[in-house]
Design a protein around this motif. Structure first.
Motif, PDB file in Angstrom:
ATOM      1  N   GLU A   1      10.243  72.774  30.785  1.00 39.16           N
ATOM      2  CA  GLU A   1       9.710  73.023  29.435  1.00 39.16           C
ATOM      3  C   GLU A   1       9.356  71.691  28.762  1.00 39.16           C
ATOM      4  O   GLU A   1       9.396  71.573  27.538  1.00 39.16           O
ATOM      5  N   ILE A   2       9.026  70.705  29.576  1.00 38.95           N
ATOM      6  CA  ILE A   2       8.728  69.365  29.036  1.00 38.95           C
ATOM      7  C   ILE A   2       7.520  69.401  28.104  1.00 38.95           C
ATOM      8  O   ILE A   2       7.496  68.717  27.086  1.00 38.95           O
ATOM      9  N   GLN A   3       6.523  70.226  28.419  1.00 45.17           N
ATOM     10  CA  GLN A   3       5.384  70.386  27.511  1.00 45.17           C
ATOM     11  C   GLN A   3       5.550  71.633  26.643  1.00 45.17           C
ATOM     12  O   GLN A   3       5.207  71.632  25.467  1.00 45.17           O
ATOM     13  N   SER A   4       6.022  72.717  27.236  1.00 41.02           N
ATOM     14  CA  SER A   4       6.011  74.008  26.536  1.00 41.02           C
ATOM     15  C   SER A   4       7.180  74.207  25.585  1.00 41.02           C
ATOM     16  O   SER A   4       7.128  75.080  24.721  1.00 41.02           O
ATOM     17  N   GLY A   5       8.221  73.387  25.729  1.00 40.56           N
ATOM     18  CA  GLY A   5       9.446  73.636  24.982  1.00 40.56           C
ATOM     19  C   GLY A   5       9.481  73.034  23.591  1.00 40.56           C
ATOM     20  O   GLY A   5       8.531  72.398  23.121  1.00 40.56           O
ATOM     21  N   LEU A   6      10.591  73.282  22.904  1.00 38.46           N
ATOM     22  CA  LEU A   6      10.899  72.708  21.591  1.00 38.46           C
ATOM     23  C   LEU A   6       9.924  73.151  20.506  1.00 38.46           C
ATOM     24  O   LEU A   6       9.464  72.339  19.698  1.00 38.46           O
ATOM     25  N   GLY A   7       9.623  74.447  20.498  1.00 35.23           N
ATOM     26  CA  GLY A   7       8.891  75.039  19.381  1.00 35.23           C
ATOM     27  C   GLY A   7       7.395  75.185  19.569  1.00 35.23           C
ATOM     28  O   GLY A   7       6.743  75.948  18.857  1.00 35.23           O
ATOM     29  N   ARG A   8       6.819  74.471  20.502  1.00 37.32           N
ATOM     30  CA  ARG A   8       5.359  74.423  20.642  1.00 37.32           C
ATOM     31  C   ARG A   8       4.694  75.795  20.719  1.00 37.32           C
ATOM     32  O   ARG A   8       3.648  76.026  20.134  1.00 37.32           O
ATOM     33  N   THR A   9       5.309  76.725  21.439  1.00 39.12           N
ATOM     34  CA  THR A   9       4.640  78.015  21.674  1.00 39.12           C
ATOM     35  C   THR A   9       5.031  79.086  20.654  1.00 39.12           C
ATOM     36  O   THR A   9       4.605  80.235  20.761  1.00 39.12           O
ATOM     37  N   GLY A  10       5.864  78.708  19.657  1.00 40.57           N
ATOM     38  CA  GLY A  10       6.294  79.700  18.675  1.00 40.57           C
ATOM     39  C   GLY A  10       7.732  80.153  18.898  1.00 40.57           C
ATOM     40  O   GLY A  10       8.286  80.869  18.076  1.00 40.57           O
ATOM     41  N   HIS A  11       8.297  79.774  20.025  1.00 41.31           N
ATOM     42  CA  HIS A  11       9.725  79.962  20.285  1.00 41.31           C
ATOM     43  C   HIS A  11      10.285  78.598  20.646  1.00 41.31           C
ATOM     44  O   HIS A  11       9.537  77.691  21.024  1.00 41.31           O
ATOM     45  N   THR A  12      11.602  78.473  20.583  1.00 37.61           N
ATOM     46  CA  THR A  12      12.185  77.182  20.973  1.00 37.61           C
ATOM     47  C   THR A  12      11.780  76.861  22.414  1.00 37.61           C
ATOM     48  O   THR A  12      11.338  75.760  22.725  1.00 37.61           O
ATOM     49  N   LEU A  13      11.900  77.856  23.293  1.00 32.47           N
ATOM     50  CA  LEU A  13      11.478  77.698  24.690  1.00 32.47           C
ATOM     51  C   LEU A  13      10.413  78.747  25.012  1.00 32.47           C
ATOM     52  O   LEU A  13      10.495  79.885  24.528  1.00 32.47           O
TER      53      LEU A  13
ATOM     54  N   GLU B   1      18.358  69.359  15.933  1.00 34.36           N
ATOM     55  CA  GLU B   1      18.835  69.845  14.632  1.00 34.36           C
ATOM     56  C   GLU B   1      17.675  70.380  13.785  1.00 34.36           C
ATOM     57  O   GLU B   1      17.797  71.395  13.114  1.00 34.36           O
ATOM     58  N   LEU B   2      16.516  69.689  13.851  1.00 36.31           N
ATOM     59  CA  LEU B   2      15.345  70.135  13.084  1.00 36.31           C
ATOM     60  C   LEU B   2      14.901  71.530  13.510  1.00 36.31           C
ATOM     61  O   LEU B   2      14.347  72.292  12.724  1.00 36.31           O
ATOM     62  N   LEU B   3      15.133  71.855  14.779  1.00 33.80           N
ATOM     63  CA  LEU B   3      14.687  73.157  15.300  1.00 33.80           C
ATOM     64  C   LEU B   3      15.661  74.284  14.961  1.00 33.80           C
ATOM     65  O   LEU B   3      15.361  75.456  15.186  1.00 33.80           O
ATOM     66  N   GLU B   4      16.812  73.925  14.403  1.00 37.24           N
ATOM     67  CA  GLU B   4      17.854  74.939  14.190  1.00 37.24           C
ATOM     68  C   GLU B   4      17.467  76.003  13.166  1.00 37.24           C
ATOM     69  O   GLU B   4      17.878  77.150  13.269  1.00 37.24           O
ATOM     70  N   THR B   5      16.659  75.630  12.171  1.00 37.12           N
ATOM     71  CA  THR B   5      16.318  76.602  11.121  1.00 37.12           C
ATOM     72  C   THR B   5      15.226  77.572  11.567  1.00 37.12           C
ATOM     73  O   THR B   5      15.016  78.603  10.938  1.00 37.12           O
ATOM     74  N   GLY B   6      14.507  77.238  12.624  1.00 32.51           N
ATOM     75  CA  GLY B   6      13.422  78.104  13.093  1.00 32.51           C
ATOM     76  C   GLY B   6      12.101  77.855  12.365  1.00 32.51           C
ATOM     77  O   GLY B   6      11.079  78.476  12.672  1.00 32.51           O
TER      78      GLY B   6
ATOM     79  N   PHE C   1       9.986  75.346  12.378  1.00 27.79           N
ATOM     80  CA  PHE C   1       8.864  74.811  13.168  1.00 27.79           C
ATOM     81  C   PHE C   1       8.354  75.826  14.185  1.00 27.79           C
ATOM     82  O   PHE C   1       7.159  75.896  14.467  1.00 27.79           O
ATOM     83  N   GLN C   2       9.285  76.641  14.705  1.00 26.86           N
ATOM     84  CA  GLN C   2       8.866  77.695  15.626  1.00 26.86           C
ATOM     85  C   GLN C   2       7.963  78.690  14.871  1.00 26.86           C
ATOM     86  O   GLN C   2       6.951  79.139  15.387  1.00 26.86           O
ATOM     87  N   ARG C   3       8.368  79.017  13.629  1.00 23.54           N
ATOM     88  CA  ARG C   3       7.573  79.945  12.800  1.00 23.54           C
ATOM     89  C   ARG C   3       6.199  79.354  12.500  1.00 23.54           C
ATOM     90  O   ARG C   3       5.183  80.033  12.591  1.00 23.54           O
ATOM     91  N   ARG C   4       6.190  78.083  12.134  1.00 25.32           N
ATOM     92  CA  ARG C   4       4.905  77.413  11.843  1.00 25.32           C
ATOM     93  C   ARG C   4       3.992  77.484  13.071  1.00 25.32           C
ATOM     94  O   ARG C   4       2.802  77.760  12.966  1.00 25.32           O
ATOM     95  N   ALA C   5       4.584  77.207  14.247  1.00 32.76           N
ATOM     96  CA  ALA C   5       3.776  77.217  15.470  1.00 32.76           C
ATOM     97  C   ALA C   5       3.191  78.598  15.726  1.00 32.76           C
ATOM     98  O   ALA C   5       2.026  78.734  16.118  1.00 32.76           O
ATOM     99  N   ALA C   6       3.995  79.639  15.461  1.00 31.96           N
ATOM    100  CA  ALA C   6       3.510  81.003  15.689  1.00 31.96           C
ATOM    101  C   ALA C   6       2.413  81.345  14.673  1.00 31.96           C
ATOM    102  O   ALA C   6       1.360  81.881  15.034  1.00 31.96           O
ATOM    103  N   GLU C   7       2.656  81.026  13.397  1.00 31.99           N
ATOM    104  CA  GLU C   7       1.703  81.401  12.344  1.00 31.99           C
ATOM    105  C   GLU C   7       0.399  80.604  12.455  1.00 31.99           C
ATOM    106  O   GLU C   7      -0.701  81.159  12.421  1.00 31.99           O
ATOM    107  N   LEU C   8       0.538  79.288  12.592  1.00 33.50           N
ATOM    108  CA  LEU C   8      -0.678  78.474  12.694  1.00 33.50           C
ATOM    109  C   LEU C   8      -1.357  78.688  14.046  1.00 33.50           C
ATOM    110  O   LEU C   8      -2.567  78.491  14.191  1.00 33.50           O
TER     111      LEU C   8
END
Ligand SMILES: Cc1ncc(COP(=O)(O)O)c(C=O)c1O
Length: 212
Positions: A38-50, A112-117, A119-126
């Motif tokens: 998940e080096i590219q796909s992970g950490l919020g990029r796709t709308g989920h943490t992974l 820690e920044l990803l804990e609130t969700g 950025f994942q939400r932003r990625a999904a919405e945008l």
């Protein structure tokens, strides 16, 4: 089995629904590990943490990098269950730059920044905005695209140039993208991007394609 849930370098190739869940089932049945890169796909990029979460898949091991360093420091991580990673004991595996305190602190802050969700939400919405914008470029130089969250592989009409050439034209207009092979470019804006900035980048892409 080592697998990228969405292949980045190949042009953001998204597997068919059920593929990852099928691999998980197969690896479980055969007793082998499922390692998700998940080096590219992970950490919020796709709308989920992974990215594997889109199929509710839980791998045995996850590889993280890139965004883990917040765009500032080089750091990567191998994450897994204790019974898997526990086969290595302290001192059995070394790394010259491993355990760098600054990089570890940045990586911890990113998690820690990803804990609130947020950025994942932003990625999904945008991501929905990005998809709509790219769909509107069909027939205007875009011959295909694949997008999930704030990540897209865009196939440009080869008559307009290679991915590299289009990327360089975009760069001169202030939009940074990365070419892959052929006439494909990859969009991976920061997860802090605003809707206005995204619309601006899509407008620039339209302009660049129209003048190619
Ligand atoms: C999906 C993926 N996996 C692995 C790697 C390799 O990571 P590293 O450069 O940390 O060895 C990369 C690097 O671009 C990558 O994109």
């Amino acid at each position: 089995v080592l697998i990228e849930p969405i292949q980045g370098e190949a042009g953001v190739l998204i597997p068919d629904d059920g593929y990852l869940a099928g691999v998980r089932e197969l690896t479980r049945r055969k007793g082998c590990l499922f390692v998700a890169d998940e080096i590219q796909s992970g950490l919020g990029r796709t709308g989920h943490t992974l990215a594997v979460e889109h199929e509710s898949v839980v791998p045995d091991v996850v590889l993280l990098g890139k965004a883990l360093g917040g765009g500032i420091v080089p750091v990567s991580a191998v994450v897994g269950r204790r019974d898997v990673l526990g086969v290595l004991h302290p001192g059995e595996h070394g790394s010259t730059f491993g355990g760098n305190p600054l990089a570890a602190a940045v990586g911890t802050a990113v998690v820690e920044l990803l804990e609130t969700g947020e950025f994942q939400r932003r990625a999904a919405e945008l991501g929905a905005v990005l998809r709509e914008g790219l769909a509107a470029l069909a027939g205007k130089g875009v011959v295909g695209f694949r997008a999930r969250g704030l990540w897209a592989g865009v196939d440009v009409d080869p008559a307009l140039g290679t991915g590299r050439e289009v990327s360089e034209r975009l760069m001169r207009e202030g939009v940074l993208v990365k070419d892959t092979h052929g006439s494909t470019i990859r969009l991976a804006p920061p997860l802090t991007v605003t809707a206005d900035e995204l619309a601006g980048a899509l407008g620039t892409l339209e302009k660049v394609l129209a003048s190619s």
